[in-house]
Design a protein around this motif. Structure first.
Motif: not given
Lengths: 478, 197
Positions: A53-55, A155-156
């Motif tokens: 989700r947030r690289t 993932a989240t």
């Protein structure tokens, strides 16, 4: 009623309050990743067709498996090589930034967050590694997670969590020269036990903590997990801000001012109540070492191996088992225990200040012939800094080995391991059976005790070297 | 994850406290990149000893491990849970667990049941009086039954519900994707990012 530091950081990260029995959903500001606890998590994402989700809040490094010498050669151990190459492929596939082995920013996962300026006050930091508690030294709420949770955060960017209880570790007074934050935390663990902090976030407070450098605070927070704690924290102050300023990822310009203003609010309110309080008198502490096979089995260096005959049944049984493994006799003076290996390294004690403290001793002494000493900087940045200061020369001229960054002999997963029966004075964090290699015996010590032990060949503190060198007493706590 | 309601299997007594995750599975066994196949690493350094409980019949066929206090302290390695599951354990009983281990167990479907230390002692006694005795662990009632002995265990309600439903955490969280979006929109601008500077 007021709130504790931990509660404030928690509250700032609640995405959604749980209803009824549900946990809260907490936002994660920084997710650090390494090769051991991530492959199955990335695989899980692939199977479910999910992305990271947030690289931009995720950073990976190679540390547990990497060799610390001959980096130009391929990793000899096939499964280690597979784990590292799997991480590289996963980072490429999912767009995660990676610090590969041998490159200038690589290091142990708990070194790189702080030195990059990514670990900041009031952030939530997680990593698939229990020593994530290290980052709490900045006033971050930082804790280790398992691989399923790694997948969940990838993932989240959140984790479902139940609030922790809070424990104040009040450290009054001033540490004496030669006594370090490592001695403090070993004494705390011996006092409350390896399960004493279970369910708690530990907040280290008091005069002695205020006087500590960031490096020293990190050492203490690092071993919060050894006391059973979920996390350790220190409220940020000027020392914290000075450490962070101008780091690569620290806020700049107006953002810096805004950040510092917010960080100043991050302290436990005067009327807040902790669920538990532990008192430690810093003035009374002396160098502390472990004699057994869990980090709670420690004593001041001036004492002797305990006698199970004087204990109640449970303790006696555990002590007998530990002494059998450690091949120690009750009543032996700890100072008479001879070691084969000294390991200066790990996410507990491989920062520049640790290396400086040990080098200060070895500048005037030689490593005993009977001892092999390994000096492993925690990161390539620390390595470069140490070399710029000439510390590598001090170590090698004293007869120690100077290596590249990695977890090294802390955990018996890479080529740096004890042989069966070898005894080691180690600045790392765990003295579990076989932790440093099958059959290896570990005594946990501070960097100062490690260096003095390397010189004398038996567990020693810098005090024991005073006869050789008059000015050792001027050493500052690391 | 399979739903867990009740489980019946042979009880294996592990009369040791402070069994840390390095003992459950030494680091050298953590190098696989798959989720399965960790059974060979379970208690690896103790299994060389022929008298170790997992080397004795019928305990080697156990699926309910009854351990001393502070089981699973130390490292965050979820491999410790996988090794227990891969070996065949479905339930671990102790009077206190390492925090991360307990969390990992709930994610992977291993039931970590917390009981009073005095009940651990009673269970050990029952099992050793009749090796091969099957224990029934009822997650609905939160009880462990061994012959005529029934003891209660504790587990947090949410974990119990998730295990009984066999629910995946990520799916549960993604039901609240809008809340995550909203939170992200309000994060302070000074928060760090990991991208190259």
């Amino acid at each position: 009623m007021g709130r504790t530091l931990a509660e404030k950081v928690w509250d700032q990260h609640v995405v959604r309050r749980g209803e009824g029995q549900e946990p809260d959903l907490l936002y994660i500001d920084l997710h650090l990743v390494h090769e051991v606890t991530s492959p199955q998590a990335f695989d899980g994402l692939r199977l479910a067709g999910r992305r990271v989700r947030r690289t931009d809040l995720t950073l990976a490094t190679e540390d547990h498996n990497v060799p610390t010498k001959d980096l130009h050669l391929p990793i000899a151990d096939e499964t280690s090589a597979t784990q590292v190459s799997t991480l590289r492929r996963n980072c490429e596939d999912f767009g995660v930034r990676l610090f590969p082995m041998g490159t200038q920013d690589q290091g142990i996962v708990h070194m790189i967050g702080p030195e990059q300026g990514l670990t900041q006050p009031g952030t939530t930091v997680v990593c698939g590694d229990s020593h994530t508690s290290t980052h709490g030294a900045f006033g971050a709420l930082a804790f280790g997670i398992g691989t399923s949770e790694v997948e969940h955060v990838l993932a989240t960017q959140t984790l479902p969590l139940r609030p922790f209880k809070t424990m104040a570790i009040e450290i009054s007074g001033t540490l004496r020269p030669g006594v370090t934050s490592k001695d403090v935390i070993l004494a705390v663990i011996a006092q409350i036990g390896t399960g004493g902090g279970a369910g708690y976030v530990l907040e280290y407070r008091g005069e002695a903590v205020r006087q500590m450098s960031m490096e020293a605070r990190m050492t203490m927070c690092n071993m919060s997990i050894e006391a059973g704690g979920r996390a350790g924290m220190v409220a940020p102050d000027e020392t914290t801000f000075a450490y962070l300023r101008d780091r690569p990822h620290a806020p700049k310009g107006e953002q810096w001012d805004a950040a510092v203003a917010a960080w100043r609010e991050l302290r436990t309110d005067d009327d807040a109540e902790f669920d538990a309080v532990v008192h430690v008198d810093a003035d009374a502490l002396t160098p502390f070492v472990t004699w057994g096979t869990n980090p709670g089995q420690g004593l001041p260096l001036g004492e002797s191996v305990p006698d199970p005959a004087t204990m109640d049944d449970d303790d006696a049984a555990a002590t007998r088992k530990a002494l059998e493994y450690m091949a120690l006799e009750p009543g032996t003076r700890l100072r008479d225990i001879a070691v084969d290996v000294v390991f200066l390294g790990s996410c507990t004690n491989a920062r520049i200040e640790d290396l400086r403290a040990a080098a200060e001793i070895l500048r005037h002494h030689q490593v005993a012939d009977s001892v092999q000493m390994l000096v492993v900087p925690g990161s390539m940045r620390v390595k470069a800094q140490a070399e710029a200061e000439g510390l590598d020369v001090v170590f090698t001229e004293a007869g120690a080995e100077w290596r590249s960054a990695g977890c090294s002999m802390c955990l018996g997963m890479n080529p740096d391991q004890l042989s069966p029966g070898q005894r080691c004075a180690s600045t790392s964090n765990r003295n579990f059976q076989g932790r440093q290699g099958k059959g290896g015996r570990t005594h946990l010590v501070s960097p100062l005790v490690a260096a003095a032990t390397a010189v004398r060949g038996t567990l020693s503190s810098p005090e024991d070297l005073v006869d050789d060198r008059a000015d050792t007493t001027t050493l500052q706590p690391a | 994850m399979d739903a867990f309601t009740t489980h019946t299997g042979i009880g294996t007594p592990l009369r040791m406290s402070n069994v840390d995750t390095d003992q459950i599975i030494p680091a050298v066994y953590l190098k696989r990149v798959t989720r399965t196949g960790f059974e060979d690493g379970l208690f690896a350094s103790w299994r060389a000893d022929p008298s170790f409980v997992l080397n004795t019949e019928p305990y080697s066929r156990g699926s309910v491990l009854v351990a001393g206090s502070d089981f699973g302290t130390g490292s965050s390695r979820e491999h410790a849970v996988w090794a227990l599951l891969d070996y065949g354990f479905r339930v671990v009983v102790s009077s206190r667990f390492g925090e991360i281990f307990k969390g990992n167990s709930s994610k992977a479907g291993l039931l970590a049941a917390t009981v009073e230390q005095s009940d651990v002692e009673l269970l050990w006694k029952k099992i050793e009086q009749r090796p091969g005795l099957e224990l029934t662990v009822d997650l609905e009632a939160c009880t462990i039954t061994a012959d005529d002995l029934t003891v209660r265990f504790t587990i947090d309600e949410y974990t119990r519900w998730r295990l009984m439903e066999g629910l995946d955490d990520i799916d549960l969280t993604l039901r609240h994707a809008e809340d995550i979006d909203a939170y992200e929109a309000g994060r302070p601008a000074h928060k760090p990012v990991t991208l190259a500077t």
